[in-house]
Design a protein around this motif. Structure first.
Motif, PDB file in Angstrom:
ATOM      1  N   ARG A  89      -8.088 -88.233  62.387  1.00 29.80           N
ATOM      2  CA  ARG A  89      -7.485 -89.947  62.013  1.00 29.80           C
ATOM      3  C   ARG A  89      -6.802 -89.904  63.525  1.00 29.80           C
ATOM      4  NH1 ARG A  89      -3.903 -93.525  57.773  1.00 29.80           N
ATOM      5  NH2 ARG A  89      -3.787 -94.633  59.109  1.00 29.80           N
ATOM      6  N   VAL A  90      -5.984 -89.117  63.596  1.00 32.01           N
ATOM      7  CA  VAL A  90      -5.398 -89.127  65.351  1.00 32.01           C
ATOM      8  C   VAL A  90      -6.405 -88.861  66.200  1.00 32.01           C
ATOM      9  CG1 VAL A  90      -3.836 -88.040  66.592  1.00 32.01           C
ATOM     10  CG2 VAL A  90      -3.368 -88.284  64.145  1.00 32.01           C
ATOM     11  N   HIS A  91      -7.646 -88.066  66.393  1.00 30.31           N
ATOM     12  CA  HIS A  91      -8.909 -88.238  67.379  1.00 30.31           C
ATOM     13  C   HIS A  91      -9.582 -89.333  67.251  1.00 30.31           C
ATOM     14  CE1 HIS A  91      -8.213 -83.912  69.274  1.00 30.31           C
ATOM     15  NE2 HIS A  91      -8.049 -83.632  68.503  1.00 30.31           N
ATOM     16  N   ILE A  92     -10.046 -90.128  65.790  1.00 27.90           N
ATOM     17  CA  ILE A  92     -10.511 -91.460  66.482  1.00 27.90           C
ATOM     18  C   ILE A  92      -9.732 -92.468  66.335  1.00 27.90           C
ATOM     19  CG2 ILE A  92     -11.773 -92.987  64.354  1.00 27.90           C
ATOM     20  CD1 ILE A  92     -12.553 -90.518  62.693  1.00 27.90           C
ATOM     21  N   GLY A  93      -8.084 -92.259  66.332  1.00 30.89           N
ATOM     22  CA  GLY A  93      -7.220 -93.515  66.570  1.00 30.89           C
ATOM     23  C   GLY A  93      -7.355 -93.122  68.089  1.00 30.89           C
ATOM     24  N   ARG A  94      -7.371 -92.352  68.487  1.00 30.82           N
ATOM     25  CA  ARG A  94      -7.449 -92.396  70.267  1.00 30.82           C
ATOM     26  C   ARG A  94      -8.612 -92.588  70.854  1.00 30.82           C
ATOM     27  NH1 ARG A  94      -4.449 -87.416  73.181  1.00 30.82           N
ATOM     28  NH2 ARG A  94      -5.684 -85.648  72.586  1.00 30.82           N
ATOM     29  N   GLY A  95      -9.333 -92.769  70.129  1.00 30.57           N
ATOM     30  CA  GLY A  95     -11.093 -92.808  70.617  1.00 30.57           C
ATOM     31  C   GLY A  95     -11.617 -91.418  70.802  1.00 30.57           C
ATOM     32  N   GLU A  96     -11.435 -91.095  70.188  1.00 32.32           N
ATOM     33  CA  GLU A  96     -12.100 -88.882  70.881  1.00 32.32           C
ATOM     34  C   GLU A  96     -12.370 -89.102  69.868  1.00 32.32           C
ATOM     35  OE1 GLU A  96      -9.013 -86.939  71.412  1.00 32.32           O
ATOM     36  OE2 GLU A  96      -8.646 -86.600  73.292  1.00 32.32           O
ATOM     37  N   GLY A  97     -14.046 -89.983  69.655  1.00 32.03           N
ATOM     38  CA  GLY A  97     -14.655 -90.656  68.054  1.00 32.03           C
ATOM     39  C   GLY A  97     -15.410 -88.605  67.710  1.00 32.03           C
TER      40      GLY A  97
END
Length: 546
Positions: A89-97
């Motif tokens: 969730r944290v990685h996706i939330g900062r654009g690191e899909g």
């Protein structure tokens, strides 16, 4: 103070949502325990969440990775799944899909061999939901949302129930079942209002609720929940996530109420906060909203720059950009853009956001038949959704199309309905625009006195709001040959400003001091009710003063 006391103090601080104290205390305890194993997995989860809520995503990820490793080493699979979920969730939330998807896949692999009905499966279904959404599979996403709710209820997990209701509600809205979707979002908000949700999920539900209502122009709900979100954020002075969304939503409400300077300040604050989190798409939304306000005020150069910045962030600010093209005389390009948008935007929610602007653009291009078809679509959607903002917008477009067809009998009731609906929403700019249509309709019916009264009232509102282009349009309709009360010297200064001269160049050409030129400009801005040199130059061009 020993490590045990530090941990107790951190727990208390976390429970009272004092994220800075919780983070600092746990960091101290971790350093003091460095000779041993450091913090345990439970404390690392708390540390990671505190870092997340402070906006320090790097520290959050470091804590979560350590916690994940501890759970794996001790064979606690379900605990490891929880850490992997949050890392995704944290990685996706900062654009690191790609990284986020990798963590989600790892969590799913860990759970694949775990028997039984466990609540962690519900959390991983959230990623199934977003996969369906990315593929445009709304029916599949709706089914996953319902399953998330079911898992949450079986296990008594309020966070999961609320998340599932949000997923379900948004999909119902996108499928055109707006009242049912809003009811699901309302139910999700019950858990927030009752204090049943953790902070991250409460913030997520708040923002999803407001965004969903904004998409269908349900301004009453947007206003209510934006005020509640603002109060919630204010109780947590150190909070960083969700505050950017809160600023955007406040700005949208301020724009509705025509408080334009305050709205611009909120959009700029949102961009600043999004930048701190690395959230580019959300920053694009804020820049697009900012561009719309600048366009309404007549600062076209700044509006275009804002739309360009939104595009750089991956957000297409439409139909605002197409309306700007019309304002700058590039009507064929605007019509082409609108036709492309209508061809590729099929779901009723996102389409509804385009239709009103599309009507205006198509009419500017003399595409009356196509504009009428689009207005009919908007009316049908507004009746289905039942939201006051959409009904007001649909009535306005019906009046516009009727006037283009020189049918004042049909235009007048629609224009009056638009004015009434926008008035109930406390939207003075939109009320004034509807009054312009009322004035045009009664003029076609031969009532010139009433037309002048309606148009003059609208002109006064536009002047008070600093809505320069709308004011210019009404002045032309009234037939007011105006120089705005400018003196001869002020007209000379204005002409030189419109020609692109700086204050110093103007002073030299008119044999004045720089200070005197600055004073003349201040007077010009005040008399014309314009915010900038660009808007003053536009006034000069539109009123044949050059």
């Amino acid at each position: 103070m020993g490590i045990v006391d530090d941990l107790q103090r951190a727990r208390v601080a976390f429970e009272r949502r004092d994220w800075a104290t919780a983070y600092e205390t746990l960091t101290t305890a971790d350093a003091e325990a460095a000779g041993g194993a450091g913090l345990g997995a439970d404390e690392l989860m708390t540390l990671g969440m505190a870092a997340f809520l402070l906006g320090d995503m790097d520290a959050c990820i470091r804590a979560l990775q350590r916690g994940y490793r501890q759970r794996i080493d001790s064979g606690e699979v379900l605990g490891a799944v929880r850490f992997a979920y949050w890392l995704a969730r944290v990685h996706i939330g900062r654009g690191e899909g790609a990284v986020g998807s990798g963590w989600a896949a790892r969590a799913e692999r860990l759970l694949a061999d775990h028997p039984g009905d466990v609540v962690e499966r519900g959390y991983l279904l959230i990623y199934d939901f977003f996969r369906c959404l990315e593929r445009g599979n709304f029916a599949g996403a709706l089914a996953v949302g319902e399953e998330i709710v079911s898992v949450g209820r079986r296990h008594g997990d309020a966070d999961l129930v609320a998340q599932g209701l949000v997923c379900k509600g948004r999909m119902l809205i996108y499928s055109g079942h707006v009242p049912e979707g809003l009811a699901a979002l309302d139910e999700a908000m019950v858990g927030v209002a009752a204090g049943e949700l953790s902070t991250v999920f409460a913030g997520t539900v708040y923002c999803a609720m407001i965004e969903g209502c904004q998409e269908v122009l349900d301004f009453e709900r947007v206003s209510t929940w934006t005020a509640a979100l603002t109060r919630w954020c204010d109780t947590q002075p150190d909070l960083v996530p969700f505050t950017g969304q809160c600023a955007v939503h406040r700005g949208q409400i301020l724009r509705l109420h025509a408080a334009y300077p305050e709205a611009l300040a909120e959009f700029e604050e949102a961009c600043r906060r999004y930048a701190a989190l690395g959230s580019t798409t959300a920053a694009g939304l804020a820049m697009g909203e900012r561009g719309d306000v600048l366009r309404i005020r007549g600062d076209y150069a700044a509006a275009e720059a804002s739309y360009d910045e939104a595009a750089r962030y991956g957000y297409e600010a439409q139909p605002g950009r197409a309306l700007l093209l019309v304002a700058r005389g590039r009507v064929p390009a605007a019509v082409s853009a609108v036709r492309r948008l209508l061809a590729e935007t099929m779901d009723p929610v996102h389409r509804s956001r385009l239709l009103a602007g599309a009507v205006e653009v198509l009419l500017a291009g003399d595409e009356v038949r196509d504009a009428e078809e689009v207005a009919i679509q908007l009316s049908a959607i507004s009746e289905s959704f039942g939201c006051a903002g959409l009904r007001a917008s649909a009535a306005y477009c019906q009046a516009l199309v009727a006037l283009a067809a020189e049918d004042p009998q049909r235009a007048l009731p629609a224009a009056r309905a638009a004015a009434q609906l926008w008035g109930e929403l406390r939207a003075p700019y939109e009320v004034a625009r509807a009054k312009v249509l009322v004035g045009r309709a009664v003029r076609l019916l031969g009532d010139e006195d009433s037309a002048t009264a309606e148009l003059t009232a609208a002109c006064r509102t536009f002047a008070e709001l600093g809505a320069v282009p709308a004011r210019f349009e009404v002045e032309r309709l009234i037939g007011r040959a105006t120089t705005g009360g400018l003196t001869g010297r002020e007209l000379e200064v204005l002409k030189l400003v419109a020609a692109g001269n700086s204050n110093t160049e103007i002073a030299r050409r008119l044999v004045l001091s720089d200070k005197t030129v600055a004073r003349h400009l201040t007077n010009i801005f005040t008399k014309l009710a314009v915010p900038s040199r660009t808007a003053a130059a536009a006034y000069a061009r539109d009123h044949d003063l050059l």
